[in-house]
Every structure is written in structure tokens, then in C-alpha cells.
Design a protein around this motif. Sequence first.
Motif, PDB file in Angstrom:
ATOM      1  N   ASN A  63       8.692  48.102   8.501  1.00  0.00           N
ATOM      2  CA  ASN A  63       9.797  48.759   9.207  1.00  0.00           C
ATOM      3  C   ASN A  63       9.495  48.916  10.691  1.00  0.00           C
ATOM      4  OD1 ASN A  63      11.418  48.997   6.946  1.00  0.00           O
ATOM      5  ND2 ASN A  63      10.613  51.020   6.399  1.00  0.00           N
ATOM      6  N   LEU A  64       8.227  49.215  11.010  1.00  0.00           N
ATOM      7  CA  LEU A  64       7.825  49.299  12.414  1.00  0.00           C
ATOM      8  C   LEU A  64       7.978  47.937  13.090  1.00  0.00           C
ATOM      9  CD1 LEU A  64       4.650  51.566  12.131  1.00  0.00           C
ATOM     10  CD2 LEU A  64       6.861  52.179  13.148  1.00  0.00           C
ATOM     11  N   GLY A  65       7.605  46.896  12.366  1.00  0.00           N
ATOM     12  CA  GLY A  65       7.763  45.555  12.911  1.00  0.00           C
ATOM     13  C   GLY A  65       9.216  45.224  13.193  1.00  0.00           C
ATOM     14  N   LYS A  66      10.105  45.645  12.302  1.00  0.00           N
ATOM     15  CA  LYS A  66      11.530  45.385  12.486  1.00  0.00           C
ATOM     16  C   LYS A  66      12.070  46.104  13.721  1.00  0.00           C
ATOM     17  CE  LYS A  66      12.539  44.607   7.589  1.00  0.00           C
ATOM     18  NZ  LYS A  66      13.232  45.120   6.371  1.00  0.00           N
ATOM     19  N   LYS A  67      11.558  47.296  13.979  1.00  0.00           N
ATOM     20  CA  LYS A  67      11.995  48.037  15.169  1.00  0.00           C
ATOM     21  C   LYS A  67      11.608  47.290  16.442  1.00  0.00           C
ATOM     22  CE  LYS A  67      11.915  52.679  13.136  1.00  0.00           C
ATOM     23  NZ  LYS A  67      11.309  54.036  13.212  1.00  0.00           N
ATOM     24  N   HIS A  68      10.397  46.752  16.473  1.00  0.00           N
ATOM     25  CA  HIS A  68       9.970  46.007  17.659  1.00  0.00           C
ATOM     26  C   HIS A  68      10.712  44.678  17.767  1.00  0.00           C
ATOM     27  CE1 HIS A  68       6.876  48.675  19.133  1.00  0.00           C
ATOM     28  NE2 HIS A  68       6.428  48.849  17.900  1.00  0.00           N
ATOM     29  N   LYS A  69      11.068  44.093  16.648  1.00  0.00           N
ATOM     30  CA  LYS A  69      11.871  42.872  16.678  1.00  0.00           C
ATOM     31  C   LYS A  69      13.235  43.144  17.310  1.00  0.00           C
ATOM     32  CE  LYS A  69      14.071  39.403  13.746  1.00  0.00           C
ATOM     33  NZ  LYS A  69      15.425  39.641  14.299  1.00  0.00           N
TER      34      LYS A  69
END
Length: 252
Positions: A63-69
Motif C-alpha cells: 500500500n505504501l508503494g502504491k501511494k508513491h506510485k
Amino acid sequence: MAIPLERLGDRAFNHRTSVEIESEYDRLRAEARAEGDKMKRYYDEAHTAYERGDGAEAKNLSNLGKKHKAKRDALNKQAAEFIFRENNHTERVAADTIDLHGLYVEEAEDILEARIRDAQARGQTHLHVIVGKGHHSAGGVRKIAPRVEQVCREMGLNFAAEENEGRIYVDLTGGRVDGVPGLPQQPPGYQPGAGYQSEGRPNQYQGGEGYPGQQQHGGHHQQQQQQQNNQQEDDIWGDLLGACFKKCCVVM
């Protein structure tokens, strides 16, 4: 697996510009790359967590990765809109010309397709697409031009590429293309060589109808009309860009 965005080259502007403008474009791209690096790191960590059986941590990291994406995509969208508006202002390119310098390949593809459809709806018969020579691309291999040709084929349009000139002529009517006409005279703000390198042939258009951004003579009324036309053109590009960037620039 993500398909990496490809930028056309280091010299992104088709005109002399300020350090502030160049810095803003570079800032947006740099911040987008930084967000992409964070995205990748969190996705890698999520994969590691999943492999060791920690599903909850894997989901959290993902989910953190998706936010940065999302942040990366938003920054790249801003950068693409910024450079496209700079290079395609009515004072810099003629109405039948589109300049794709400074865009990533996927961005250029989406914008070009929208521009072609808009031009056809307006009854335009052709489009000059400035793609660059690829001197500043990785390995000196052109990346924008092949994608432009692919878009034309998919849309059933005939085209002709100008050898070594970084320009593609597209017929929008379905007609036959036997060669590449000379690039029409561009507005005074178009300065090839001032931003990116260009060694194209001299302008050949000698028509008397003028072109967007041309200096008008005859008083205040003409100036007001030109400002109104420029505003309408900006609104059109805003609608086009809004439609283009509803699609993601990176395929996951």
C-alpha cells in the motif's frame, strides 16, 4: 513488471527559455523519479515480506508503494503538461504542427492520438509531428518516431518520415502520401537550435494567411482577437491533455 518511461532527450525545449522554467521541468521529473524509486523499494520489501510468510506486512508495504506510485504519476503528469504547453504554445508552433520534445514515449503516444482525433474533428487535412533525431536518446536510438508511426498505422493513417530531420508528416484524410512537404513557417517564438539541437531544412511555407502567434498590425482590435484566439487554443489543449492523462503513463 513496469515498463520504464523513456524520455526523448536532454534538450527538451524548442525555444530559448529561462533558467526558472528549465529548473521547474527538471524538478518535476526528478521528484517523479524519486517517488518511483521509493515505490520500487516498498514493492521489493513487500515481496520479501510475502516470501517469509508475513502477509500483513506485505500488504502494508504494498500500500505504501502504491501511494508513491500515485505521487510519481501525478508529478510526471505535471511535467508532461508543463513541457507540452511550453513547446506547443500558439506563439511557438503553427496550427498544423505538434512538437513532442521533452515527453516520455507513452506520454507522447497518448497526446498525439488525442491531437489527431481533435484535428480530424476540426477538418484539418494533415499534421507535422516533430519527434527529434534521437541524438540525445540512450544509444542514439530514436524512440518517439517508431511509436508515432505505430499510432498512425493503428489509426489507419498514411505518413512519411523525413529522413534525418526528426519530423513525420501525417495525412489525416486517408489520402496517399508520396513525400514529406516542407515544414510550414513557424511563429517567431519557435527557435530550433535554441533549446534542443535541430538541423532541419529552412522553413518553406510562403503562404499569406499568417500563422498562430504571428505579430499582427492594425491596432488594438487585432491584438484583442489574437489574445482571444490564444485563450481558446489554450482551452482546447487543456481539454486534450486532461483526456490524455486519464490513462496511466506506465503499464504495470
